[in-house]
Design an enzyme around this catalytic site. Structure first.
Site: not given
Ligand SMILES: [Zn+2]
Length: 292
Positions: A2-3
């Protein structure tokens, strides 16, 4: 992994279910993720006063003067399920029926509105309870650079951060002391949009390029956010839906495929142990301009 867009999408989904709500029941099933997890008794009964994001951390401010610091690590995600007997909630919940607890469901938070489960197969995530007053000086947070979607991140601030840096621009863009939350996908996509070769030494980026790259970072992240982030392997929105930015990739994960702008095959290389994707025609490596 996840960014920023995936973490912010998660925060936006959880906030209406948590803010102002009491953690009526808390079950912590993993004593340790990346670090030791707090005992459920230290969280149960507390009320969430606010849910913020800093870089890729979600910060749940609690009414005992502490903050639950949450990081999704490599594969963490929340799922939100309707609470039995609650007909209406202020946000969307999973449209899928609540499954039995699974092996990698490490924490379960129940409020009057919903059940929130934290699942993390690879266990690189983080659940950490710290004093809110200590947040600014906490080792995980104190050296973080500006938020890319905040007024603190300007072309000039960005340009100044590049001065003297001999490292290539791609890993520099992923350096959280320069700007936070720009991970591998969005770094490659931003450099493509700005027409900058990812191997360019950071200090050789001139102000005009820096201004273009700044605008590209903001545009790519905002676009990804409106699409709920990117779903590659593990990530889902807390409602169980996929993100859709992966359908918009121009270079990321497209090695050998043709550039959508010019038709040149997209190249792949490894920089700082991460894959970089770029178009050699749209992103030529320019000769150094004689700057120190
Ligand atoms: Zn191209």
């Amino acid at each position: 992994m996840p960014e920023l867009p995936e973490v912010e999408t998660t925060r936006l989904c959880l906030a209406p279910l948590l803010v102002g709500q009491r953690l009526a029941e808390v079950e912590i099933r993993a004593p340790k993720l990346r670090q030791a997890t707090p005992a459920a008794s230290l969280l149960q009964g507390l009320t969430v006063q606010a849910l913020e994001r800093r870089a890729k951390y979600i910060l749940a401010h609690l009414d005992d003067g502490s903050t639950l610091l949450i990081h999704l690590g490599m594969s963490g995600r929340f799922s939100v399920f309707p609470h039995q007997g609650v007909a209406q909630t202020p946000t969307r919940l999973s449209k899928y029926p609540k499954p039995p607890l699974a092996k990698h469901d490490h924490a379960i938070f129940t409020t009057d509105l919903a059940e929130l489960r934290y699942n993390d197969p690879r266990r690189f995530g983080l659940l950490l309870k710290i004093n809110t007053a200590d947040l600014a000086t906490h080792p995980l947070l104190k050296n973080l650079g500006p938020e890319p979607l905040s007024p603190a991140f300007t072309p000039k601030v960005f340009y100044n951060a590049l001065q003297g840096k001999t490292t290539a621009i791609k890993p520099t863009l992923m350096n959280p002391t320069v700007v936070v939350g720009v991970g591998n996908i969005y770094a490659s996509e931003s450099l493509f949009l700005a027409g900058i070769n990812p191997a360019t030494p950071s200090k050789n980026i001139i102000l005009a390029q820096c201004t273009r790259l700044h605008a590209a970072v903001v545009k790519v992240l905002e676009h990804a956010l409106t699409l709920g982030g990117s779903t590659l392997r593990d990530y889902q929105q807390p409602t169980g839906e996929a993100g859709h930015f992966q359908d918009e990739f121009r270079v990321y994960d497209r090695a050998g495929q043709l550039c959508l702008t010019c038709g040149t095959p997209i190249q792949q290389m490894v920089q700082a142990q991460r894959s970089t994707y770029w178009c050699p025609s749209c992103q030529p490596l320019k000769p150094t301009r004689g700057r120190a």
